[in-house]
Structures are given as C-alpha cells and as structure tokens.
Design a protein around this motif. Structure first.
Motif, PDB file in Angstrom:
ATOM      1  N   ASN A  44      37.787  38.523  54.664  1.00  0.00           N
ATOM      2  CA  ASN A  44      38.969  38.402  53.804  1.00  0.00           C
ATOM      3  C   ASN A  44      38.983  39.453  52.705  1.00  0.00           C
ATOM      4  O   ASN A  44      40.023  39.696  52.106  1.00  0.00           O
ATOM      5  CB  ASN A  44      39.035  37.008  53.183  1.00  0.00           C
ATOM      6  N   GLU A  45      37.842  40.073  52.428  1.00  0.00           N
ATOM      7  CA  GLU A  45      37.757  41.079  51.371  1.00  0.00           C
ATOM      8  C   GLU A  45      38.261  42.450  51.829  1.00  0.00           C
ATOM      9  O   GLU A  45      38.465  43.337  51.022  1.00  0.00           O
ATOM     10  CB  GLU A  45      36.307  41.191  50.893  1.00  0.00           C
ATOM     11  N   ILE A  46      38.472  42.618  53.112  1.00  0.00           N
ATOM     12  CA  ILE A  46      38.911  43.899  53.658  1.00  0.00           C
ATOM     13  C   ILE A  46      40.405  44.066  53.421  1.00  0.00           C
ATOM     14  O   ILE A  46      41.196  43.164  53.698  1.00  0.00           O
ATOM     15  CB  ILE A  46      38.581  43.992  55.162  1.00  0.00           C
ATOM     16  N   ASP A  47      40.789  45.239  52.941  1.00  0.00           N
ATOM     17  CA  ASP A  47      42.201  45.526  52.699  1.00  0.00           C
ATOM     18  C   ASP A  47      42.864  45.895  54.029  1.00  0.00           C
ATOM     19  O   ASP A  47      42.556  46.914  54.639  1.00  0.00           O
ATOM     20  CB  ASP A  47      42.341  46.681  51.707  1.00  0.00           C
ATOM     21  N   THR A  48      43.744  45.039  54.489  1.00  0.00           N
ATOM     22  CA  THR A  48      44.445  45.273  55.755  1.00  0.00           C
ATOM     23  C   THR A  48      45.939  45.476  55.546  1.00  0.00           C
ATOM     24  O   THR A  48      46.719  45.366  56.491  1.00  0.00           O
ATOM     25  CB  THR A  48      44.221  44.079  56.719  1.00  0.00           C
ATOM     26  N   GLU A  49      46.329  45.792  54.331  1.00  0.00           N
ATOM     27  CA  GLU A  49      47.738  45.927  53.983  1.00  0.00           C
ATOM     28  C   GLU A  49      48.461  46.964  54.843  1.00  0.00           C
ATOM     29  O   GLU A  49      49.582  46.747  55.287  1.00  0.00           O
ATOM     30  CB  GLU A  49      47.866  46.293  52.502  1.00  0.00           C
TER      31      GLU A  49
END
Length: 99
Positions: A44-49
């Motif tokens: 969940n900490e990974i930026d997948t925007e």
C-alpha cells in the motif's frame, strides 16, 4: 501498517477451516501469516497513481487454434467403452430425486 496478527485470530480462522494445530504449529503459523500480511500491507506504500491497470503482468496473445470442422466419433464408437448404455445414450446412476 496494519495491526499485528494475533494467535487468537489464527486460531479462529483455523476453527472456521476445521483445522487442528498444536501449540507450536499455531505459534509458527501466527508468525508466518503475520509476515505475509505485513508484506501485503507494505504494498500500500507504493505510489501507483500514474500506473495504468493491467489484466495480466505479462503480455499474452491468443494461443487458440482456429475452429475447423472435423469428423466426430460415431454413436457406436462413442458408446463402445461405456459401462452401461441403452444403445443410444450413456446410462448413469440417478443423483437427483425424481420430484
């Protein structure tokens, strides 16, 4: 990060799955499952925007062959190895009530 997985939670899931664990196994699974959940939570900490959703991680292509009309087995050949037939259909034990 999510709350730590407790021994009681693992025991509850084990009961629901009708699994019996010794105390040592229960402690071991609590630790291992907790590690798995912590890893998943870290994703969940990974930026997948700016990442486009994908159906599969690897490019795939259609591997199906094209349909071709081919001769099929005759009725006699298809029924030849069946344990029971009436000469026209396979006979199988009834599994549903006749209601």
């Amino acid at each position: 990060m999510a709350a730590r997985l407790t021994r009681d939670e693992v025991l509850k899931v084990a009961r629901l799955a009708r699994l019996k664990f010794s105390d040592a196994e229960l402690d071991d699974y609590t630790e291992k499952l907790g590690s798995v959940l912590a890893y998943v939570d870290s994703l969940n900490e990974i930026d997948t925007e700016d990442i486009e959703p994908m159906v599969h991680a690897v490019e795939l292509s259609n591997v199906f062959r094209s349909d071709q009309v081919m001769p099929s087995l005759s009725r006699d050949a298809a029924l030849s190895n069946a344990p029971k037939t009436d000469g026209q259909f396979f006979l199988v034990p009834q599994i549903l009530d006749a209601e």
